[in-house]
Design a protein around this motif. Structure first.
Motif, PDB file in Angstrom:
ATOM      1  N   ALA A 166       0.503   4.733 -10.154  1.00 22.52           N
ATOM      2  CA  ALA A 166       0.956   3.443 -10.700  1.00 22.52           C
ATOM      3  C   ALA A 166       2.438   3.196 -10.446  1.00 22.52           C
ATOM      4  CB  ALA A 166       0.639   3.356 -12.190  1.00 22.52           C
ATOM      5  N   ARG A 167       2.910   3.632  -9.262  1.00 20.88           N
ATOM      6  CA  ARG A 167       4.294   3.371  -8.884  1.00 20.88           C
ATOM      7  C   ARG A 167       4.342   2.204  -7.914  1.00 20.88           C
ATOM      8  NH1 ARG A 167       4.685   9.259  -8.372  1.00 20.88           N
ATOM      9  NH2 ARG A 167       4.577   9.012  -6.106  1.00 20.88           N
ATOM     10  N   PRO A 168       5.435   1.474  -7.855  1.00 25.30           N
ATOM     11  CA  PRO A 168       5.560   0.373  -6.887  1.00 25.30           C
ATOM     12  C   PRO A 168       5.441   0.900  -5.463  1.00 25.30           C
ATOM     13  CG  PRO A 168       7.295   0.259  -8.525  1.00 25.30           C
ATOM     14  CD  PRO A 168       6.624   1.576  -8.720  1.00 25.30           C
ATOM     15  N   LEU A 169       4.679   0.196  -4.665  1.00 25.39           N
ATOM     16  CA  LEU A 169       4.460   0.631  -3.284  1.00 25.39           C
ATOM     17  C   LEU A 169       5.494  -0.021  -2.374  1.00 25.39           C
ATOM     18  CD1 LEU A 169       1.136   1.111  -1.443  1.00 25.39           C
ATOM     19  CD2 LEU A 169       2.932  -0.220  -0.350  1.00 25.39           C
ATOM     20  N   GLU A 170       6.120   0.798  -1.546  1.00 25.07           N
ATOM     21  CA  GLU A 170       7.101   0.310  -0.585  1.00 25.07           C
ATOM     22  C   GLU A 170       6.687   0.754   0.813  1.00 25.07           C
ATOM     23  OE1 GLU A 170      10.990   1.603  -1.586  1.00 25.07           O
ATOM     24  OE2 GLU A 170      10.943   0.778  -3.628  1.00 25.07           O
ATOM     25  N   PRO A 171       6.060  -0.129   1.614  1.00 27.90           N
ATOM     26  CA  PRO A 171       5.683   0.244   2.979  1.00 27.90           C
ATOM     27  C   PRO A 171       6.919   0.629   3.785  1.00 27.90           C
ATOM     28  CG  PRO A 171       4.574  -1.778   2.314  1.00 27.90           C
ATOM     29  CD  PRO A 171       5.617  -1.487   1.276  1.00 27.90           C
ATOM     30  N   ARG A 172       6.781   1.690   4.573  1.00 27.92           N
ATOM     31  CA  ARG A 172       7.890   2.153   5.402  1.00 27.92           C
ATOM     32  C   ARG A 172       7.491   2.201   6.874  1.00 27.92           C
ATOM     33  NH1 ARG A 172       9.653   7.190   1.387  1.00 27.92           N
ATOM     34  NH2 ARG A 172      10.089   5.900  -0.454  1.00 27.92           N
ATOM     35  N   PHE A 173       6.603   3.120   7.219  1.00 31.15           N
ATOM     36  CA  PHE A 173       6.221   3.253   8.619  1.00 31.15           C
ATOM     37  C   PHE A 173       5.376   2.075   9.079  1.00 31.15           C
ATOM     38  CE2 PHE A 173       3.380   4.976  11.950  1.00 31.15           C
ATOM     39  CZ  PHE A 173       4.347   5.283  12.899  1.00 31.15           C
ATOM     40  N   PHE A 174       4.377   1.683   8.281  1.00 28.99           N
ATOM     41  CA  PHE A 174       3.598   0.482   8.563  1.00 28.99           C
ATOM     42  C   PHE A 174       4.273  -0.714   7.900  1.00 28.99           C
ATOM     43  CE2 PHE A 174       0.358   3.945   8.520  1.00 28.99           C
ATOM     44  CZ  PHE A 174       0.058   3.916   9.867  1.00 28.99           C
ATOM     45  N   ASP A 175       3.963  -1.899   8.395  1.00 24.62           N
ATOM     46  CA  ASP A 175       4.664  -3.081   7.876  1.00 24.62           C
ATOM     47  C   ASP A 175       4.073  -3.612   6.576  1.00 24.62           C
ATOM     48  OD1 ASP A 175       2.300  -4.155   8.814  1.00 24.62           O
ATOM     49  OD2 ASP A 175       3.241  -5.765   9.980  1.00 24.62           O
ATOM     50  N   ARG A 176       2.973  -2.980   6.113  1.00 21.38           N
ATOM     51  CA  ARG A 176       2.342  -3.408   4.862  1.00 21.38           C
ATOM     52  C   ARG A 176       1.470  -2.278   4.334  1.00 21.38           C
ATOM     53  NH1 ARG A 176      -0.386  -8.550   7.287  1.00 21.38           N
ATOM     54  NH2 ARG A 176       1.374  -8.300   8.700  1.00 21.38           N
ATOM     55  N   GLN A 177       0.811  -2.514   3.227  1.00 26.42           N
ATOM     56  CA  GLN A 177       0.001  -1.472   2.601  1.00 26.42           C
ATOM     57  C   GLN A 177      -1.153  -1.060   3.508  1.00 26.42           C
ATOM     58  OE1 GLN A 177      -1.302  -2.251  -1.453  1.00 26.42           O
ATOM     59  NE2 GLN A 177      -3.178  -1.069  -1.140  1.00 26.42           N
ATOM     60  N   ILE A 178      -1.272   0.250   3.759  1.00 24.68           N
ATOM     61  CA  ILE A 178      -2.417   0.795   4.487  1.00 24.68           C
ATOM     62  C   ILE A 178      -3.367   1.511   3.544  1.00 24.68           C
ATOM     63  CG2 ILE A 178      -1.092   2.864   5.099  1.00 24.68           C
ATOM     64  CD1 ILE A 178      -4.014   1.308   7.103  1.00 24.68           C
ATOM     65  N   ALA A 179      -2.865   2.089   2.459  1.00 25.88           N
ATOM     66  CA  ALA A 179      -3.724   2.778   1.501  1.00 25.88           C
ATOM     67  C   ALA A 179      -4.711   1.792   0.873  1.00 25.88           C
ATOM     68  CB  ALA A 179      -2.878   3.434   0.413  1.00 25.88           C
ATOM     69  N   PHE A 180      -6.013   2.156   0.886  1.00 24.13           N
ATOM     70  CA  PHE A 180      -7.075   1.310   0.321  1.00 24.13           C
ATOM     71  C   PHE A 180      -7.111  -0.066   0.982  1.00 24.13           C
ATOM     72  CE2 PHE A 180      -5.377   4.119  -3.001  1.00 24.13           C
ATOM     73  CZ  PHE A 180      -6.490   4.928  -3.215  1.00 24.13           C
ATOM     74  N   ASN A 181      -6.745  -0.126   2.234  1.00 22.47           N
ATOM     75  CA  ASN A 181      -6.665  -1.400   2.939  1.00 22.47           C
ATOM     76  C   ASN A 181      -7.054  -1.176   4.392  1.00 22.47           C
ATOM     77  OD1 ASN A 181      -6.184  -4.130   3.209  1.00 22.47           O
ATOM     78  ND2 ASN A 181      -3.960  -3.930   3.367  1.00 22.47           N
ATOM     79  N   ILE A 182      -7.268  -2.249   5.128  1.00 19.29           N
ATOM     80  CA  ILE A 182      -7.498  -2.186   6.572  1.00 19.29           C
ATOM     81  C   ILE A 182      -6.535  -3.167   7.229  1.00 19.29           C
ATOM     82  CG2 ILE A 182      -9.105  -2.678   8.460  1.00 19.29           C
ATOM     83  CD1 ILE A 182     -11.365  -1.740   6.718  1.00 19.29           C
ATOM     84  N   LEU A 183      -5.814  -2.686   8.241  1.00 21.34           N
ATOM     85  CA  LEU A 183      -4.867  -3.531   8.968  1.00 21.34           C
ATOM     86  C   LEU A 183      -5.523  -4.015  10.252  1.00 21.34           C
ATOM     87  CD1 LEU A 183      -1.542  -1.525   8.498  1.00 21.34           C
ATOM     88  CD2 LEU A 183      -2.726  -3.080   6.927  1.00 21.34           C
TER      89      LEU A 183
END
Length: 342
Positions: A181-198
């Motif tokens: 439950a921490r704020p997510l900050e994408p670094r290597f990818f440009d957006r959230q990849i966890a539990f997601n599909i790019l």
């Protein structure tokens, strides 16, 4: 293969490079002296090989005259920087980055197009294709004499390891942040990849295609010997550490004989066919850590007898990259490199 060959692995500290070193030992590849190389920031690390810890050295300082075969398992920029130095020193090379011109370094999948080596001269330059192209070639090559493919459509859901160790680290970090439950900050990818599909696995060009999609299309045409094959490719990123999953649709020049397709896939040397009713292979549950390409959901089209649909799962780092490169080297040694073995 009782004689030995001095070898260098460039990119030895990456996910594919480490797997490649492991496979050289597992398959009892005839290694004389193994030189592990990487870029400056990775030099100094150590990797185990045959009971010893080998130190990784800086590729910039390496004398390629010490070896006869080089695996390029780093990125395109590294291959472009050092491939000419290797061949000038008389080394044959196998490149996994796709950086070299296809005419100078054609793509090889030993189970699909071993005849490619006929007529080539030393020092040999070969490309071990993208992991998706390797999986496709292993499955489609055994079907070639059943029909002529006219169009091929592939949607590849790629593991984050296709983007290297940084992709694996980023997925792990994002997953931990979300689960805690921490704020997510994408670094290597440009957006959230966890539990997601790019929807794209790289930066698109002016026509909207990424480099890997163009590379895969070009490689599969060459591997199948079908330069006129029309290919549609979409490469997405899935929240999976290792293992690619491909949805494949092929349109043939005639009605597809499904019984014959099943029989060819059962006999294919690098294919595991999952054909029990209601079952299908997955990357994590079946393919990861394995040397085979898994195929399931083999079926015709909904309303087109010339259509064939498949689901493919394969370990991108092992089968799709490292193992194909090692098998290509084994083929070189067996048939073409005996005169330079020590």
């Amino acid at each position: 293969m009782s004689q030995s060959l001095d070898i260098a692995v460039i990119g030895a500290t990456g996910t594919v490079g480490e797997t490649l070193v492991q496979l050289l030992e597992e398959r009892e590849f005839p290694v004389g002296t193994l030189h592990l190389l990487a870029s400056g920031e990775s030099a100094g690390a150590s990797l185990p090989f045959k009971g010893r810890n080998l130190r990784v050295r800086d590729v910039a300082d390496f004398d390629f005259a010490q070896v006869r075969l080089v695996f390029f398992a780093a990125g395109e920029a590294v291959t472009r920087s050092f491939a000419a130095r290797a061949t000038t020193a008389g080394c044959s090379l196998i490149d996994l980055s796709g950086a070299l011109d296809a005419a100078a370094a054609p793509s090889l999948v030993p189970e699909a197009n071993p005849q490619l080596l006929e007529g080539l001269a030393a020092p040999y330059q070969l490309t071990s294709p993208s992991a998706s192209a390797v999986a496709l070639a292993c499955v489609l090559a055994p079907l070639k004499d059943l029909f002529t493919a006219q169009r091929l459509s592939v949607t590849a859901s790629l593991a984050v390891s296709s983007r290297g160790r940084e992709g694996v680290t980023e997925l792990a970090r994002q997953t931990a942040e979300l689960l805690n439950a921490r704020p997510l900050e994408p670094r290597f990818f440009d957006r959230q990849i966890a539990f997601n599909i790019l929807a794209q696995a790289g930066a698109p060009d002016a026509q909207g295609h990424i480099a890997l999609e163009r590379r895969m299309a070009s490689e599969i045409r060459q591997l199948l010997g079908e330069p006129g094959l029309r290919v549609s490719a979409t490469c997405a990123l899935a929240p999976v550490f290792f293992g690619d999953s491909l949805a494949v649709s092929l349109v043939a020049d005639k009605a597809v004989d499904l019984a014959a397709v099943f029989e060819r896939l059962r006999q294919a040397p690098c294919v595991e066919l999952v054909e029990d009713e209601g079952d299908y292979p997955t990357a994590v549950g079946d393919a990861v850590g394995q040397d085979s390409v898994y195929v399931g959901r083999v079926r015709g089209g909904l309303d087109d007898p010339c259509e064939l649909n498949l689901w493919i799962a394969s370990d991108n780092a092992r089968k799709g990259a490292a193992l194909n490169a090692v098998q290509s080297a084994e083929l070189l040694i067996k048939h073409y490199l005996s005169k330079i073995l020590t």
